[in-house]
Motif scaffolding. Structure first.
Motif, mmCIF file in Angstrom:
data_model
loop_
_atom_site.group_PDB
_atom_site.id
_atom_site.type_symbol
_atom_site.label_atom_id
_atom_site.label_comp_id
_atom_site.label_asym_id
_atom_site.label_seq_id
_atom_site.Cartn_x
_atom_site.Cartn_y
_atom_site.Cartn_z
ATOM 1 N N TYR A 1 0.838 -1.200 0.000
ATOM 2 C CA TYR A 1 0.000 0.000 0.000
ATOM 3 C C TYR A 1 0.870 1.246 0.000
ATOM 4 N N HIS B 1 -0.381 7.118 3.081
ATOM 5 C CA HIS B 1 -0.567 8.565 3.004
ATOM 6 C C HIS B 1 -1.346 9.054 4.204
ATOM 7 N N ASP C 1 -4.437 4.628 3.447
ATOM 8 C CA ASP C 1 -3.658 3.757 2.582
ATOM 9 C C ASP C 1 -4.280 3.646 1.197
ATOM 10 N N VAL C 2 -3.427 3.727 0.181
ATOM 11 C CA VAL C 2 -3.890 3.434 -1.170
ATOM 12 C C VAL C 2 -3.551 1.973 -1.431
ATOM 13 N N THR D 1 -8.165 4.372 -2.065
ATOM 14 C CA THR D 1 -7.850 4.811 -0.710
ATOM 15 C C THR D 1 -8.854 4.214 0.263
ATOM 16 N N GLU D 2 -8.352 3.465 1.224
ATOM 17 C CA GLU D 2 -9.207 2.915 2.282
ATOM 18 C C GLU D 2 -10.420 2.177 1.733
#
Ligand SMILES: Nc1ncnc2c1ncn2[C@@H]1O[C@H](COP(=O)(O)OP(=O)(O)OP(=O)(O)O)[C@@H](O)[C@H]1O
Ligand SMILES: [Mg+2]
Lengths: 329, 330
Positions: B14, B17, B21-22, B280-281
């Motif tokens: 991942y 950020h 998380d991406v 993201t998430e």
């Protein structure tokens, strides 16, 4: 390559031409006639006054039409004749300039080259090493962000006034005669140190900050990532990054040169150290137009010559310039 | 038994950020045998390059979150960077997506090569440089490129030089990320075939060939993995994937090609409605379900990997429906 050189040369010749012209124009169009002000001190008979005026006008190149004066000015300039000082009449401006420019070179040449070299090294380290970045860089930002005169005053206060390590004023003590003796050299160096040091520190801040930012950018660039992917150690990547980061620093040197020289003027005035800067400062106060003119012209020439040199160097270190011009030919 | 060069087990990586998380690589299983060229396909942003970076070039904020990756049987995710450095170029190598910008502008091509192999204890002597020149001939380049700067080379030339450099120490495994994307059609063919050529000459052991151009992939890949939004959608033999897809996304990808399975030169992935989800998430569940015509309630659960043929796997709850006439769109 020849083409690049030729192009640059033409640009510099034009710049020089314009600078000289402005330099010639300025004293002629600011209020107050130097000859009249000199004559005001004359207290002889009127006939003598007339004669003196003609002589002075000839000497200062102020006789005849403006065009005539302009042509004469160039003719004299090319012979190295910058006219005569009004205040120290009849001393030649070129001689006064010569006596002063030595000090500019003595301070600026080592200050600029050392600060550039050391600054680039430190900057490259800071770009990579967080500790150096965290502890040294803020100090350097401080050096750069304070104006020269302010910084110079602090240096004088700390090193000359409070600590008393170094003298200020003049290039060597009053009453000391220049001679090639150890004693004189030490005296000379002690006077020289603070102006040099001030210029050096400001430059150091400037170049290291520039290099730091370049290196941070370069070590994250694609070629660095590629090298890293294929197993290059950090040291190799650092070398590559430095090699590329140094190019804008060379250009930066050319761009900053004028500003550095004007900073040196301030520093000379604060330290009361000889040089073209202090000379100009005094000339302005005393309305010595021709000294001002000559000093200014010499500074411009110096900066232009240095710039030209840097441009030539740049051609050798950036293959892109070399290639793009060789392709045209 | 075929020799496994690369094996990924539930690999997760991942981007960390502040916003979250991406999840760009999220549970990839994959086996690449010696001699295979594995095609990796999927829309832009599905995590293809991230997969490559995870294996070889992870930037600081891309974190390995789970799973394993074995190179020649050795786990590489847990290796120290010093240990892994030695495997680079010799065992695992990369042709990055930014290949056209992969040279320092102030160094000649040969300087790059010399410096790189020295880092691996190989001396770039005359004999070695002769070998490099032979390699350049394979990719149809004149040895004089060695004395040039990158700015003097065309895009296609740079791509071929990079190919030569990345394979110069005969790596077992080569990651080729979008090596054809920036090129014109003829150069694309040439470069793609070069990859096959390198494999045939056993200069490289095997390769991952990442592209979003299914047509060119079908030409050279023996197996294809289709990714969707960080997940593995389907992986199997190229023929199977192209003619008998078992994942709705693969099916949609292929049906968006002008003519299925026919070598076609200018194809783009279009014709699938909707856009890929934000990674993201992202929560559990099949990531394709928002655009999928086979969607059922079950799809809110992350699909298991099902074997649907010889070395052919899909991650879809409803794979049995895929390809049946009733659900055939278009
Ligand atoms: N440095 C990064 N930080 C955060 N997210 C990133 C970063 N790089 C990529 N991503 C995200 O990760 C996902 C996968 O990106 P990746 O570059 O792997 O896609 P890709 O499949 O290679 O696409 P393309 O075909 O366009 O090259 C994308 O959603 C992207 O937005
Ligand atoms: Mg990519």
């Amino acid at each position: 390559m020849g083409k690049y050189f030729g192009k640059k040369l033409i640009i510099y010749i034009i710049t020089f031409f314009i600078a000289v012209t402005i330099n010639w124009l300025a004293p002629r169009f600011i209020p107050g006639d130097p000859v009249t002000s000199l004559l005001a001190q004359y207290q002889g008979p009127a006939a003598g006054r007339q004669m003196l005026e003609t002589r002075l006008r000839t000497l200062f190149g102020l006789e005849g039409s403006l065009i005539q004066q302009y042509i004469n000015f160039w003719a004299n300039l090319l012979r190295g004749d910058l006219g005569r000082s009004i205040l120290q009449f009849p001393r030649e401006v070129s001689e006064i300039v010569k006596n002063n420019i030595i000090y500019d070179i003595a301070v600026l040449l080592p200050a600029i080259s050392l600060s550039w070299i050391v600054g680039n090294k430190i900057g490259a380290m800071a770009g990579e090493n967080e500790k150096i970045d965290r502890y040294i860089m803020p100090l350097f930002y401080g050096f750069v962000s304070s104006p020269y005169f302010w910084f110079a005053i602090i240096v004088v206060f700390v090193f000359a006034h409070s600590l008393g390590w170094f003298p200020t004023a003049r290039a060597y003590g009053a009453g000391v005669r220049p001679a090639f003796t150890l004693n004189f050299i030490i005296v000379f160096l002690r006077h020289w140190f603070l102006p040099f040091f001030t210029m050096f520190l400001v430059g150091l801040g400037q170049w290291s900050i520039g290099m730091r930012n370049m290196v941070i950018y370069e070590i994250e660039s694609n070629y660095a990532n590629y090298l890293r992917s294929l197993g290059a150690r950090q040291k190799l990547i650092r070398n590559y990054a430095f090699r590329n980061g140094v190019l804008p620093q060379v250009t930066g040197l050319a761009i900053q040169l004028g500003q550095i020289v004007s900073g040196a003027i301030t520093v000379q005035v604060v330290f009361d150290y000889p040089g073209l800067g202090r000379l100009m400062y005094q000339a302005v106060q005393q309305q010595d137009f021709f000294v001002l003119q000559g000093a200014f012209l010499s500074l411009i020439l110096m900066v232009l010559a240095a710039n030209f040199l840097i441009d030539i160097i740049y051609m050798f270190i950036d293959p892109r310039i070399r290639l793009s011009y060789s392709e045209e030919e | 038994m075929a020799e496994k060069v690369l094996e990924l087990k539930n690999l997760q990586a991942y981007y960390r950020h502040l916003k979250g998380d991406v999840k760009a690589v999220d549970g990839i299983d994959l086996t690449v045998n010696r001699g295979e060229i594995m095609g990796v396909a999927g829309e832009s942003g599905c995590g293809k390059s991230t997969l490559a970076y995870t294996l070889i070039n992870a930037p600081a904020h891309l974190k390995h979150m789970g799973g394993e990756a074995y190179l020649n049987g050795k786990e590489i995710m847990s290796m120290s960077s010093g240990e892994f450095r030695k495997l680079r170029l010799q065992n695992i190598s990369l042709i990055p997506q930014y290949a056209l910008d992969a040279f320092s502008p102030t160094k000649k091509i040969k300087t790059h090569i010399r410096d790189l192999v020295r880092q691996h204890g190989v001396s770039p002597n005359d004999e070695f440089m002769e070998k490099v020149k032979d390699r350049l001939k394979i990719v149809n380049l004149d040895p004089s490129v060695l004395s040039r700067y990158a700015m003097e080379l065309s895009g296609g030339m740079k791509q071929r030089v990079i190919m030569t450099i990345s394979s110069v120490l005969d790596p077992d495994f080569l990651i080729a990320d979008e090596i054809t994307s920036a090129l014109d059609v003829t150069s694309q063919r040439f470069v793609a075939n070069m990859l096959v050529n390198l494999r045939d000459k056993e200069i490289i052991g095997s390769a991952i060939f990442i592209t979003h151009d299914l047509a060119i992939m079908y030409q050279i890949a023996s197996r294809i993995m289709v990714m969707y939004a960080g997940h593995l959608a389907e992986v199997g033999p190229a023929e199977e994937i192209m003619h008998n897809p078992k994942h709705p996304y693969t099916e949609a990808l292929i049906s968006s090609l002008p003519r299925v399975g026919i070598q076609h030169t200018d194809t783009r992935l279009h014709g699938i409605e909707g856009t890929p989800p934000d990674l993201t998430e992202i929560g559990p569940g099949c990531r394709f379900r928002f655009r999928c015509s086979y969607r059922t309630d079950k799809c809110d659960e992350t699909p298991r990997r099902e074997q649907v043929g010889e070395r052919h796997y899909t991650a879809c709850w409803n794979y049995e429906q895929v390809g049946s006439d009733s659900n055939d769109e278009q």
